[in-house]
Structure formats: structure tokens, C-alpha cells
Design a protein around this motif. Structure first.
Motif, PDB file in Angstrom:
ATOM      1  N   SER A   1       0.838  -1.205   0.000  1.00  0.00           N
ATOM      2  CA  SER A   1       0.000   0.000   0.000  1.00  0.00           C
ATOM      3  C   SER A   1       0.867   1.246   0.000  1.00  0.00           C
TER       4      SER A   1
ATOM      5  N   HIS B   1       1.722   4.503   1.467  1.00  0.00           N
ATOM      6  CA  HIS B   1       1.563   5.238   2.726  1.00  0.00           C
ATOM      7  C   HIS B   1       2.035   6.672   2.518  1.00  0.00           C
TER       8      HIS B   1
ATOM      9  N   ARG C   1      -0.622  11.327  11.024  1.00  0.00           N
ATOM     10  CA  ARG C   1      -1.833  11.022  10.269  1.00  0.00           C
ATOM     11  C   ARG C   1      -1.424  10.419   8.933  1.00  0.00           C
ATOM     12  N   LEU C   2      -2.280   9.590   8.379  1.00  0.00           N
ATOM     13  CA  LEU C   2      -2.078   9.054   7.039  1.00  0.00           C
ATOM     14  C   LEU C   2      -2.930   9.883   6.092  1.00  0.00           C
ATOM     15  N   VAL C   3      -2.313  10.387   5.043  1.00  0.00           N
ATOM     16  CA  VAL C   3      -3.006  11.253   4.086  1.00  0.00           C
ATOM     17  C   VAL C   3      -3.704  10.362   3.054  1.00  0.00           C
ATOM     18  N   PRO C   4      -5.013  10.562   2.835  1.00  0.00           N
ATOM     19  CA  PRO C   4      -5.733   9.708   1.881  1.00  0.00           C
ATOM     20  C   PRO C   4      -5.457  10.094   0.426  1.00  0.00           C
TER      21      PRO C   4
ATOM     22  N   GLU D   1      -6.842   0.220   0.733  1.00  0.00           N
ATOM     23  CA  GLU D   1      -7.220   0.896   1.980  1.00  0.00           C
ATOM     24  C   GLU D   1      -6.341   0.380   3.115  1.00  0.00           C
TER      25      GLU D   1
ATOM     26  N   ALA E   1      -8.254   1.018   9.673  1.00  0.00           N
ATOM     27  CA  ALA E   1      -8.199   1.781  10.926  1.00  0.00           C
ATOM     28  C   ALA E   1      -7.468   0.956  11.970  1.00  0.00           C
TER      29      ALA E   1
ATOM     30  N   VAL F   1      -4.201   6.383  14.467  1.00  0.00           N
ATOM     31  CA  VAL F   1      -4.895   6.518  13.171  1.00  0.00           C
ATOM     32  C   VAL F   1      -6.123   5.617  13.231  1.00  0.00           C
TER      33      VAL F   1
ATOM     34  N   THR G   1      -7.841   4.500   5.736  1.00  0.00           N
ATOM     35  CA  THR G   1      -7.241   5.473   4.819  1.00  0.00           C
ATOM     36  C   THR G   1      -7.278   4.940   3.397  1.00  0.00           C
TER      37      THR G   1
ATOM     38  N   THR H   1      -6.247   4.609  -0.394  1.00  0.00           N
ATOM     39  CA  THR H   1      -4.968   4.836  -1.062  1.00  0.00           C
ATOM     40  C   THR H   1      -4.920   3.995  -2.326  1.00  0.00           C
TER      41      THR H   1
END
Length: 200
Positions: free
Chosen positions: A59, A61, A151-154, A174, A177, A183, A187, A189
Motif C-alpha cells: 500500500s 503510505h 496522520r495518514l493522508v488519503p 485501503e 483503521a 490513526v 485510509t 490509497t
């Protein structure tokens, strides 16, 4: 004999040149190498490249400190961001995301760091965010999250869809959570697959 490298692009090139017998590569990078497209257009097709196993999903990140104020892709503009190492699949895919989001690389304050360096620099406050493609959870990101609010940015669906429409080895993904401390929402992605690659 294990060899350290900068990532997928360097790995497929080294296999094609006979410098290593096998290596790991993102599926999208291996596909472009085999076809001789994108960053491999000048060097030509690597027709002898073979995948012998699909190992695990990876994924994208986008990790930012809460203090950076980065909540979306547009917020990256003017910030200190690591985009991945020069010969990495991370950097290749980050450039697709930036282009789809209408962001120029020079609009950021880009750095090109290994994950360990990026994590340490984020922790010390010298970096606002970094990109990294890997199977979740990533230990380096777990360590940061335990020490610093992140935070993880979408990647918004519209941007993800525009990328995967053109690049068949990338998919919507994704990060669940709770994967990283603090977090608590999933998210969205993009993602790909890690391949074990050899030469014919």
C-alpha cells in the motif's frame, strides 16, 4: 547473498544486467520493465524478466506529522516531503499521484530518502511527511506512530481511479483503521503487489 538496493527499478535493472539472480519488485515496475514503457522506454524491453511468485500486497503510505497541518494532497505544496529513493518504485508511483493531483514536484520541498532516514527525519521535525510503498503494517511507521502523533493522508477516489484506469498493476486500496497508533479511521490509497523476480 543478500544485496541492499534502492528499490524496484534498481532491482529489475540489476537482474536484466546479470548483476543479481533474483530480487523483489513492485508489479507495476516489473510490468513496465517487461514492456519497455515509462522509465524503461530508453533502455528497452527487459524480455527475459520473469515473476516466480506474487508475495504480498503493498500500500502507498503518505505519513505526515499532525503538527505539519497536512490533511490532504494539496497540503503537501511547499512542505518538506520525502518522495522515496531515486531508483525506487515508491518514487515512480508518487510521481503518478502528484501528476493526477495536479501537483508539480518542484512545488514541494522534495527529498529522496530511504525509509529509515525518512522516519528519523520526520521524528526529529526536519521533515513534514514522507511517501512509502510497503505491506502494512510497516515497522518504521509503527515506531514513529508510537512516539509522535501522525496522520495518514488519503488518496481520494477520483485521483485513485484516474491512476488505475491508465496503469493496470495499480489498484484501489485501503489501510485499515488501527493499523498505526492514533490513526483510527481507514485510509483510502492505491496499492500494488510485491513480486519475486528472476531472469529467464
Amino acid at each position: 547473498v543478500a544485496q541492499a538496493s534502492q528499490g524496484s527499478i534498481e532491482n529489475v535493472q540489476a537482474i536484466a544486467q546479470g548483476k543479481i539472480e533474483s530480487g523483489l519488485a513492485q508489479a507495476d515496475i516489473a510490468g513496465w520493465a517487461w514492456r519497455g514503457s515509462r522509465m524503461f522506454r530508453q533502455s528497452g524491453r527487459m524480455e527475459k524478466l520473469r515473476a516466480i511468485a506474487s508475495l504480498f500486497p503493498e500500500s502507498l503510505h503518505i505519513v505526515a506529522t499532525e503538527a505539519s497541518g497536512i490533511a490532504g494532497l494539496r497540503d503537501l505544496s511547499g512542505k518538506r516531503i520525502s518522495l522515496g529513493e531515486p531508483e525506487s518504485g515508491t518514487l515512480a508511483d508518487v510521481r503518478l499521484v502528484l501528476a493526477a493531483a495536479g501537483l508539480k514536484e518542484e512545488a514541494l520541498k522534495p527529498r529522496y530518502l530511504r525509509i529509515g532516514q525518512a522516519a528519523a527525519t520526520l521524528k526529529s521535525g526536519e521533515l513534514d511527511a514522507f511517501f512509502f510503498i510497503a505491506g502494512a503494517p510497516v515497522p518504521a511507521i509503527q515506531d514513529i506512530a508510537a512516539a509522535t502523533p501522525i496522520r495518514l493522508v488519503p488518496v481520494p477516489d477520483k485521483i485513485a481511479d484516474s491512476i488505475i484506469k491508465r496503469h493496470r498493476f495499480l489498484v484501489r486500496d485501503e489501510i485499515p483503521a488501527g493499523t498505526y497508533s492514533g490513526v483510527d479511521v481507514p485510509t483510502p490509497t492505491i496499492g500494488t503487489t510485491a513480486l519475486w523476480v528472476v531472469s529467464a
